[in-house]
Write an enzyme that holds these catalytic residues in place. Structure first.
Site, mmCIF file in Angstrom:
data_model
loop_
_atom_site.group_PDB
_atom_site.id
_atom_site.type_symbol
_atom_site.label_atom_id
_atom_site.label_comp_id
_atom_site.label_asym_id
_atom_site.label_seq_id
_atom_site.Cartn_x
_atom_site.Cartn_y
_atom_site.Cartn_z
ATOM 1 N N ASP A 35 -6.232 0.696 0.308
ATOM 2 C CA ASP A 35 -6.258 0.961 1.746
ATOM 3 C C ASP A 35 -7.625 0.518 2.275
ATOM 4 O OD1 ASP A 35 -7.904 2.848 0.636
ATOM 5 O OD2 ASP A 35 -7.434 4.345 2.136
ATOM 6 N N LYS A 44 0.832 -1.198 0.000
ATOM 7 C CA LYS A 44 0.000 0.000 0.000
ATOM 8 C C LYS A 44 0.869 1.250 0.000
ATOM 9 C CE LYS A 44 -2.224 3.475 2.195
ATOM 10 N NZ LYS A 44 -1.708 4.491 3.126
#
Length: 205
Positions: free
Chosen positions: A130, A112
């Site tokens: 996310d 991420k």
DNA sequence: ATCCCGAGGG
DNA sequence: CCCTCTGGAT
């Protein structure tokens, strides 16, 4: 759907205040399970006190913890900030690397965070997954997966690379504004017609 | 699977 | 009180 979201949030972009890749790396590490608003409250002091990777690599952990405390997970995040800076100073000559395989070798940096750097700092194609992107992708029926890397793969198959970075931003924006996990405001949602979960929910009520 | 952790909202 | 917030390491 992508076009509708873009029209809704024409200036959606990275909300983490930063200058350059290393600052963005610090801010993104701090953003784990924490609002961007709070991250932006602590980073000014962090960057003022430790202006670059060499300085932060040499910092005392307790002092870093004190500065970032309100962002939560402060012990782990302090270790990550210091370790990541040390990695960059020693192994990458003080420059933030641009490839996924290199970025994810940095302390505290997973896919991420790496995708944020690739997409925002280097203008590449980074599909950020996310908590907001995961939740909305499931609600919209774009994926049935829960594992972020599998969701990443599904989203990349549904959208061309040049849209990945901005797609993440508009989804995050929409998640914050109208579709938070706790209380989605479906009655006010302009894209409800494209949302199976929202349609089912409003029918229920 | 579990742990890390403060702050704000409902 | 419980849940969530731009996750990652063990």
């Amino acid at each position: 759907m992508y076009d509708r979201l873009c029209a809704l949030y024409p200036d959606a972009r990275c909300a983490l205040d930063h200058q350059g890749p290393w600052q963005l790396l610090c801010a993104t590490i701090l953003s784990a399970q924490c609002t961007d608003v709070r991250v932006n409250q602590v980073t000014p002091q962090l960057f003022a006190r430790w202006p670059g990777p060499a300085e932060l690599a040499a910092a005392a952990q307790e002092e870093v913890e004190e500065v970032i405390k309100s962002a939560g997970f402060f012990r782990e995040k302090a270790k990550s900030l210091i370790g990541m800076s040390d990695d960059i100073a020693r192994r990458f000559g003080g420059e933030v690397p641009g490839a996924m395989e290199e970025l994810t070798t940095l302390r505290g940096v997973g896919r991420k965070t790496a995708n944020v750097i690739i997409g925002v700092a280097f203008g590449g194609a980074g599909m950020v997954v996310d908590t907001h992107v995961r939740r909305l992708s499931n609600l919209l029926g774009w994926t049935g997966e829960q594992d972020p890397e599998k969701i990443e793969r599904d989203l990349m198959a549904l959208h061309p690379p040049e849209r990945w970075t901005h797609l993440g931003h508009v989804l995050i924006h929409h998640g914050r504004n109208l579709c938070p996990a706790r209380k989605p405001r479906c009655a006010e949602c302009p894209v409800l017609d494209l949302c199976p979960a929202g349609a089912a929910r409003t029918q229920d009520a």
